[in-house]
Write a protein that holds these residues in place. Sequence first.
Motif, mmCIF file in Angstrom:
data_model
loop_
_atom_site.group_PDB
_atom_site.id
_atom_site.type_symbol
_atom_site.label_atom_id
_atom_site.label_comp_id
_atom_site.label_asym_id
_atom_site.label_seq_id
_atom_site.Cartn_x
_atom_site.Cartn_y
_atom_site.Cartn_z
ATOM 1 N N ASP A 56 0.940 5.868 -3.767
ATOM 2 C CA ASP A 56 0.721 4.480 -4.175
ATOM 3 C C ASP A 56 -0.699 4.254 -4.685
ATOM 4 O O ASP A 56 -0.943 3.350 -5.470
ATOM 5 N N LEU A 89 -1.309 -9.561 0.433
ATOM 6 C CA LEU A 89 -0.137 -9.096 1.174
ATOM 7 C C LEU A 89 0.988 -10.071 0.841
ATOM 8 O O LEU A 89 0.823 -11.282 0.994
ATOM 9 N N CYS A 108 0.004 -5.462 -1.473
ATOM 10 C CA CYS A 108 0.895 -4.773 -0.540
ATOM 11 C C CYS A 108 2.193 -5.557 -0.360
ATOM 12 O O CYS A 108 2.179 -6.784 -0.328
ATOM 13 N N LEU A 125 1.273 -1.283 -3.280
ATOM 14 C CA LEU A 125 1.078 -0.529 -2.039
ATOM 15 C C LEU A 125 2.162 -0.898 -1.033
ATOM 16 O O LEU A 125 2.253 -2.046 -0.594
ATOM 17 N N VAL A 154 4.073 -1.251 2.401
ATOM 18 C CA VAL A 154 3.737 -1.372 3.831
ATOM 19 C C VAL A 154 5.048 -1.578 4.598
ATOM 20 O O VAL A 154 6.052 -2.008 4.029
ATOM 21 N N TYR A 187 8.423 2.007 2.290
ATOM 22 C CA TYR A 187 7.306 2.954 2.512
ATOM 23 C C TYR A 187 7.745 4.326 3.000
ATOM 24 O O TYR A 187 7.028 5.297 2.803
ATOM 25 N N TRP A 242 -0.597 1.746 8.628
ATOM 26 C CA TRP A 242 -1.482 0.666 8.168
ATOM 27 C C TRP A 242 -2.945 1.104 8.213
ATOM 28 O O TRP A 242 -3.715 0.846 7.287
#
Length: 475
Positions: free
Chosen positions: A89, A170, A208, A220, A222, A360, A425
């Motif tokens: 990522d 996020l 994210c 990204l 998560v 993920y 994380w």
Amino acid sequence: MRPWACPLAAILFLGGAAQLIATYKPHTASDFALRSLKSDDEDVGATNTGALDSAGQSTPMGTDIERPFNYTTLDCSRYEPTFIQIARDLQYSRKLGISLNSTLYMSARFGSVHMRGLTVGFFGGTAYLLTPTDFRNLSHHAPLHLAYMRMMLHLESSFGAALPDVAFVLTTSDTPRYVSPLLVNSTSPLSELRSYEPGFVPGPYPVCGIGKSDFFPDFLLVPNFHFHMKLYDQTFLAAIPEFNKMSWRDRKPVLFGRFSRYRTNRVSEDIFTYKAGPEGRRICYKGNRTCPFRDFFINKIVPKDPARMDVSFIGRVSMLRHSHYKYLAHLDGQGISSRLEQLLSLGSLVFKEASGYYAYYYRSLLQHRVSLVEFWRDEEVDGPEDVLRELDWAEANDEEAARVAAEGQRIAATYLTGNGRTCYWYRLMHGLRSVLSYTPLLSQWPEAQPLRLVVEQQLLATPGGKEVYDAPWAP
Ligand SMILES: *[C@@H]1O[C@H](CO)[C@@H](O)[C@H](O)[C@H]1NC(C)=O
Ligand SMILES: *[C@@H]1O[C@H](CO)[C@@H](O)[C@H](O)[C@H]1NC(C)=O
Ligand SMILES: *[C@@H]1O[C@H](CO)[C@@H](O)[C@H](O)[C@H]1NC(C)=O
Ligand SMILES: *[C@@H]1O[C@H](CO)[C@@H](O)[C@H](O)[C@H]1NC(C)=O
Ligand SMILES: *[C@@H]1O[C@H](CO)[C@@H](O)[C@H](O)[C@H]1NC(C)=O
């Protein structure tokens, strides 16, 4: 295939991603959805070597990252196989560097209530909300945001000063809501940002979320907020002995599933998430942005062999009852669905719809006929009807099918734990810090507030906030 896709594919190839995107043909993109990552990826989120990053700043040594007491307590090194997704990522951000301006731009545009985002970060080991949120306007996303805020606070208490200074957006939306225009060719009029307003800052961006396709290379991944809200370890992993009381032999050889009627959303131009029915029959509408894959499978495919498939929209069935069936269907929701990790824990063989969307852990941990079965792999031949061939295979190879089912359960129990997700994380934060082309400072965020204050005071002072606050949560 559309002309714009060539530059995209070409750029994706630059990163040495050939093993995942080995073809330009849209219809085969999903074949690569579950392939395991090769270890020749750049070692970004994994163990940083202390080399200079793109901004010439030194980044922490791998051993420093692994030094905190809780890195050992949580057994973070056990989850190393999952960290490879972090490296993937970050590979474009690593080449190009994430700037403060692109972070501010993304925060203003997507890190707000309107886009289901929140802008957060760590400074000096403390978690901060960097721009104000509005729990009321978030409506049904407020509990999802709270689940992530609590995760940030959990990271703060677990790792404190060992966390790097970082700022990022996020989001809790099911699919990414932006396309990084630099990466998909910023002059192309087909990108989701249809016009570039004054002040536009190109990516890569630090954003994210729970799921993406390769159309969003700098996004990204998560762990899903549902892990926390559904108390995954306690409700599913701890119940594995209970699920396993139903022996493989006693499970009904029927493909079972119960679903809510969600339609899958996609960006029209995203070749990786386009899917069709048998012989390329079109399923999507609204410019290919809405795709009722669940409806199609349940209404058109299941009736072809109702004796072997019991998949429908009707009636809720407990997870324990799911374990009475040998084969469990998994269909995408609006994007990826957290149902997958639940099904994997049951010890039945999961039949997963092949999809360009991934979470993920999919690519690092899941493989066709190793830990689950993938179907709807090639729409030009028989599309979703290949599920019948996979059922034939499972029936003809019962011992092998049992092994694959057990492996899926082992993967969930080994890697999808709360500790594993906390470690993920933590490693992502270090990976992200290593690709920033600027020095993050709290003073860059004049509206920042400690996240603990936001949760413990502001949320509770919001009408309806107490109810959201009281919802169960686990790491
Ligand atoms: C960041 O953006 C501001 C205005 O939005 C601009 O003046 C400045 O030059 C940009 N900085 C960099 C490094 O691009
Ligand atoms: C938030 O809610 C208030 C009151 O309902 C409304 O006036 C405001 O426009 C909303 N803001 C956003 C960003 O939706
Ligand atoms: C380890 O994590 C736990 C749980 O978050 C926390 O209470 C504890 O203080 C941490 N220990 C250290 C030494 O950071
Ligand atoms: C970007 O897209 C434009 C318009 O489609 C095209 O003319 C141009 O060649 C593309 N640039 C690159 C680097 O591929
Ligand atoms: C939807 O996608 C298919 C396959 O790529 C394409 O043939 C069709 O023209 C698209 N429809 C629209 C409205 O974009």
